[in-house]
Enzyme design. Sequence first.
Site, PDB file in Angstrom:
ATOM      1  N   GLU A  72      43.648  42.757  41.606  1.00 53.17           N
ATOM      2  CA  GLU A  72      44.578  43.208  40.566  1.00 53.17           C
ATOM      3  C   GLU A  72      45.700  44.058  41.159  1.00 53.17           C
ATOM      4  O   GLU A  72      45.600  44.530  42.290  1.00 53.17           O
ATOM      5  CB  GLU A  72      43.793  43.968  39.490  1.00 53.17           C
ATOM      6  CG  GLU A  72      42.779  43.058  38.784  1.00 53.17           C
ATOM      7  CD  GLU A  72      42.030  43.718  37.641  1.00 53.17           C
ATOM      8  OE1 GLU A  72      42.149  44.960  37.468  1.00 53.17           O
ATOM      9  OE2 GLU A  72      41.321  42.990  36.922  1.00 53.17           O
ATOM     10  N   GLU A 108      39.127  32.612  41.523  1.00 53.26           N
ATOM     11  CA  GLU A 108      39.123  31.174  41.829  1.00 53.26           C
ATOM     12  C   GLU A 108      40.361  30.776  42.610  1.00 53.26           C
ATOM     13  O   GLU A 108      40.292  30.035  43.593  1.00 53.26           O
ATOM     14  CB  GLU A 108      39.079  30.343  40.528  1.00 53.26           C
ATOM     15  CG  GLU A 108      37.855  30.562  39.668  1.00 53.26           C
ATOM     16  CD  GLU A 108      38.019  31.684  38.661  1.00 53.26           C
ATOM     17  OE1 GLU A 108      38.624  32.724  38.995  1.00 53.26           O
ATOM     18  OE2 GLU A 108      37.534  31.535  37.533  1.00 53.26           O
TER      19      GLU A 108
HETATM   20  N1  THU Z   1      39.539  36.714  36.192  1.00 50.66           N
HETATM   21  C1  THU Z   1      39.172  35.922  37.236  1.00 50.66           C
HETATM   22  O1  THU Z   1      39.152  36.356  38.402  1.00 50.66           O
HETATM   23  N2  THU Z   1      38.826  34.650  36.961  1.00 50.66           N
HETATM   24  C2  THU Z   1      38.826  34.090  35.728  1.00 50.66           C
HETATM   25  O2  THU Z   1      38.603  32.903  35.592  1.00 50.66           O
HETATM   26  C3  THU Z   1      39.094  34.917  34.558  1.00 50.66           C
HETATM   27  C4  THU Z   1      39.564  36.283  34.821  1.00 50.66           C
HETATM   28  C5  THU Z   1      39.941  38.086  36.479  1.00 50.66           C
HETATM   29  C6  THU Z   1      41.391  38.374  36.212  1.00 50.66           C
HETATM   30  C7  THU Z   1      41.354  39.880  36.017  1.00 50.66           C
HETATM   31  O3  THU Z   1      41.409  40.485  37.295  1.00 50.66           O
HETATM   32  C8  THU Z   1      39.983  40.140  35.427  1.00 50.66           C
HETATM   33  O4  THU Z   1      39.207  38.969  35.667  1.00 50.66           O
HETATM   34  C9  THU Z   1      39.992  40.408  33.938  1.00 50.66           C
HETATM   35  O5  THU Z   1      40.597  39.405  33.229  1.00 50.66           O
END
Ligand code: THU
Length: 157
Positions: free
Chosen positions: A64, A75
């Site tokens: 993030e 992913e």
């Molecule tokens: N996130 C993922 O890494 N993969 C997903 O398929 C859905 C969401 C992450 C994005 C963000 O850093 C956190 O999960 C919350 O949405």
Amino acid sequence: MTSKEIKIAYVEFDSLMQLDVEDRVLAQAAIAATGNSYAPYSNFNVGAAVMFEDGEVIKGSNQENAAYPSGLCAERTALFYASSSRPDKAIKAIAIAAAQNGTLCSTPATPCGACRQVMAQYQLKSGIPMRVLLVGADVIWRFEKVDDLLPLIFDSI
Ligand code: THU
């Protein structure tokens, strides 16, 4: 007018022990990858593990950023790393797991739409079905190909 239905198929498992060895190794790598997540805003730690046709496994996790759109899901981190570091290797499977406060989520995290589209593209690039394992502590879902997570895939470029 014709009404139509699309069916998707997946297999549900109750524990990692029910998976075959290859899938268990990949699922455990995805769980381990949650520990590398950098998610100071959501505290939702997602891990992804990609397996190539030759059995090699690489990991990615969500990263993030204070400028929110600059962050990236686990992913896509894993798949972009896979294709940029091993461009000639086919990908045969991906596993995804999520944890909160160091504990694996009981139900699987399901990939966002953008990640599904990216998974579809690398399945196309690889030329073989990409198996998808969504790993929760209480339940694991196995999809034999990305199409089952993204019916009517856009692949017409
Ligand atoms: N996130 C993922 O890494 N993969 C997903 O398929 C859905 C969401 C992450 C994005 C963000 O850093 C956190 O999960 C919350 O949405």
